[in-house]
Design an enzyme around this catalytic site. Structure first.
Site, PDB file in Angstrom:
ATOM      1  N   HIS A  70      23.727  57.068  87.845  1.00  0.00           N
ATOM      2  CA  HIS A  70      23.224  57.880  86.314  1.00  0.00           C
ATOM      3  C   HIS A  70      21.828  57.295  85.851  1.00  0.00           C
ATOM      4  O   HIS A  70      20.912  58.018  85.673  1.00  0.00           O
ATOM      5  CB  HIS A  70      24.262  57.689  85.300  1.00  0.00           C
ATOM      6  CG  HIS A  70      25.590  58.471  85.642  1.00  0.00           C
ATOM      7  ND1 HIS A  70      26.636  57.410  85.511  1.00  0.00           N
ATOM      8  CD2 HIS A  70      25.935  59.461  85.931  1.00  0.00           C
ATOM      9  CE1 HIS A  70      27.518  58.182  85.693  1.00  0.00           C
ATOM     10  NE2 HIS A  70      27.229  59.458  86.192  1.00  0.00           N
ATOM     11  N   ARG A  77      24.819  64.379  94.242  1.00  0.00           N
ATOM     12  CA  ARG A  77      24.930  63.076  95.138  1.00  0.00           C
ATOM     13  C   ARG A  77      25.022  63.627  96.557  1.00  0.00           C
ATOM     14  O   ARG A  77      24.469  62.787  97.455  1.00  0.00           O
ATOM     15  CB  ARG A  77      26.103  62.197  94.747  1.00  0.00           C
ATOM     16  CG  ARG A  77      25.805  61.587  93.494  1.00  0.00           C
ATOM     17  CD  ARG A  77      27.289  60.917  93.001  1.00  0.00           C
ATOM     18  NE  ARG A  77      28.257  62.078  92.656  1.00  0.00           N
ATOM     19  CZ  ARG A  77      29.446  61.811  92.253  1.00  0.00           C
ATOM     20  NH1 ARG A  77      30.034  60.874  92.027  1.00  0.00           N
ATOM     21  NH2 ARG A  77      30.327  63.064  92.122  1.00  0.00           N
ATOM     22  N   LYS A 128      38.766  65.806  82.701  1.00  0.00           N
ATOM     23  CA  LYS A 128      38.881  64.422  83.455  1.00  0.00           C
ATOM     24  C   LYS A 128      39.891  63.552  82.689  1.00  0.00           C
ATOM     25  O   LYS A 128      39.671  62.569  83.062  1.00  0.00           O
ATOM     26  CB  LYS A 128      37.470  63.932  83.475  1.00  0.00           C
ATOM     27  CG  LYS A 128      36.747  64.488  84.306  1.00  0.00           C
ATOM     28  CD  LYS A 128      35.326  63.434  84.684  1.00  0.00           C
ATOM     29  CE  LYS A 128      34.513  64.340  85.695  1.00  0.00           C
ATOM     30  NZ  LYS A 128      33.128  63.606  85.829  1.00  0.00           N
ATOM     31  N   SER A 135      31.878  57.396  88.809  1.00  0.00           N
ATOM     32  CA  SER A 135      32.586  56.698  87.863  1.00  0.00           C
ATOM     33  C   SER A 135      33.970  56.587  87.771  1.00  0.00           C
ATOM     34  O   SER A 135      34.777  55.552  87.522  1.00  0.00           O
ATOM     35  CB  SER A 135      32.325  57.603  86.195  1.00  0.00           C
ATOM     36  OG  SER A 135      31.008  57.384  86.095  1.00  0.00           O
TER      37      SER A 135
HETATM   38  O1  PNS Z   1      29.689  63.956  83.905  1.00  0.00           O
HETATM   39  P1  PNS Z   1      30.515  65.268  83.987  1.00  0.00           P
HETATM   40  O2  PNS Z   1      31.826  65.152  83.690  1.00  0.00           O
HETATM   41  O3  PNS Z   1      30.665  65.683  85.407  1.00  0.00           O
HETATM   42  O4  PNS Z   1      29.559  66.263  83.224  1.00  0.00           O
HETATM   43  C1  PNS Z   1      30.208  67.440  83.088  1.00  0.00           C
HETATM   44  C2  PNS Z   1      29.480  68.305  81.796  1.00  0.00           C
HETATM   45  C3  PNS Z   1      29.669  67.537  80.554  1.00  0.00           C
HETATM   46  C4  PNS Z   1      27.860  68.379  81.970  1.00  0.00           C
HETATM   47  C5  PNS Z   1      30.226  69.551  81.558  1.00  0.00           C
HETATM   48  O5  PNS Z   1      31.488  69.566  81.664  1.00  0.00           O
HETATM   49  C6  PNS Z   1      29.499  70.241  80.277  1.00  0.00           C
HETATM   50  O6  PNS Z   1      28.416  70.616  80.486  1.00  0.00           O
HETATM   51  N1  PNS Z   1      30.563  70.325  79.350  1.00  0.00           N
HETATM   52  C7  PNS Z   1      30.176  70.966  78.136  1.00  0.00           C
HETATM   53  C8  PNS Z   1      30.766  72.331  77.604  1.00  0.00           C
HETATM   54  C9  PNS Z   1      29.882  73.459  78.336  1.00  0.00           C
HETATM   55  O7  PNS Z   1      28.743  73.682  78.161  1.00  0.00           O
HETATM   56  N2  PNS Z   1      30.598  74.136  79.244  1.00  0.00           N
HETATM   57  C10 PNS Z   1      30.111  75.228  79.958  1.00  0.00           C
HETATM   58  C11 PNS Z   1      29.014  74.629  81.065  1.00  0.00           C
HETATM   59  S1  PNS Z   1      29.271  75.611  82.519  1.00  0.00           S
END
Ligand code: PNS
Length: 167
Positions: free
Chosen positions: A17, A97, A41, A135
């Site tokens: 990150h 990645r 998660k 993570s």
């Molecule tokens: O680190 P992560 O858990 O892979 O991140 C995922 C994340 C937080 C980017 C995604 O779950 C997100 O954007 N969540 C916020 C809710 C949202 O906007 N959902 C629609 C996106 S398609």
């Protein structure tokens, strides 16, 4: 001014990150690292306010003062695109990645663009030396008392070690 939001769980933040956020800061004037809970998660190892603190410390350790000064760290709830609008950001940054990340990232990028056509997603390929990192694996290794110092910054490894000692 070009502002990007780098959203994620960052539970915990890894060198992968940090590599992505530092490279994003070389492209954008300001990067807002948005910390949130990903409901897919499960329970996070660190609560949101602690993750914000840890991420801030990690960025200040990893980046030069000039770069760190252009990176904000905040938590948010709700949609990433709404957070982008709130912060005046027209870009979302994500790291890739491996090809296995691509399918879900493609879906998220298209969905976000449908919700907010003014917000585009920019991908950075995680540096090869960090591309194996996740993570979830860091949490698993730390839970069994393994050494994660090559995977996460001291701000994280110190806290993980303290937790495993029950502090
Ligand atoms: O680190 P992560 O858990 O892979 O991140 C995922 C994340 C937080 C980017 C995604 O779950 C997100 O954007 N969540 C916020 C809710 C949202 O906007 N959902 C629609 C996106 S398609």
């Amino acid at each position: 001014m070009k502002i990007a939001v780098y959203p994620g769980s960052f539970d915990p933040i890894t060198y992968g990150h940090l590599d992505v956020v530092a490279r994003a800061a070389a492209v954008f004037d300001r990067v807002v690292l948005g910390v949130l809970l990903n409901p897919h998660k499960g329970a996070p190892i660190f609560p949101t306010d602690e993750r914000v603190k840890v991420v801030r410390e990690a960025i200040d350790e990893y980046c030069t003062a000039e770069v760190a000064g252009r990176i904000d760290v905040e938590s948010f709830d709700g949609l990433t695109v709404e957070f982008c609008r709130h912060r005046g950001a027209t870009f979302v940054v994500r790291g890739l990645r491996a090809i296995s990340d691509f399918e879900s990232e493609l879906q998220m990028a298209h969905t976000n663009r449908k919700l907010a056509p003014e917000v585009d997603t920019v991908f950075f390929m995680t540096a090869l030396e960090h591309s194996y990192l996740s993570s979830s694996l860091v949490k698993e290794i730390a839970a069994f008392g393994g050494d994660v110092t090559q995977m996460v910054p001291p701000a994280v490894s110190g806290r993980l070690a303290a937790r495993s000692r029950g502090l």
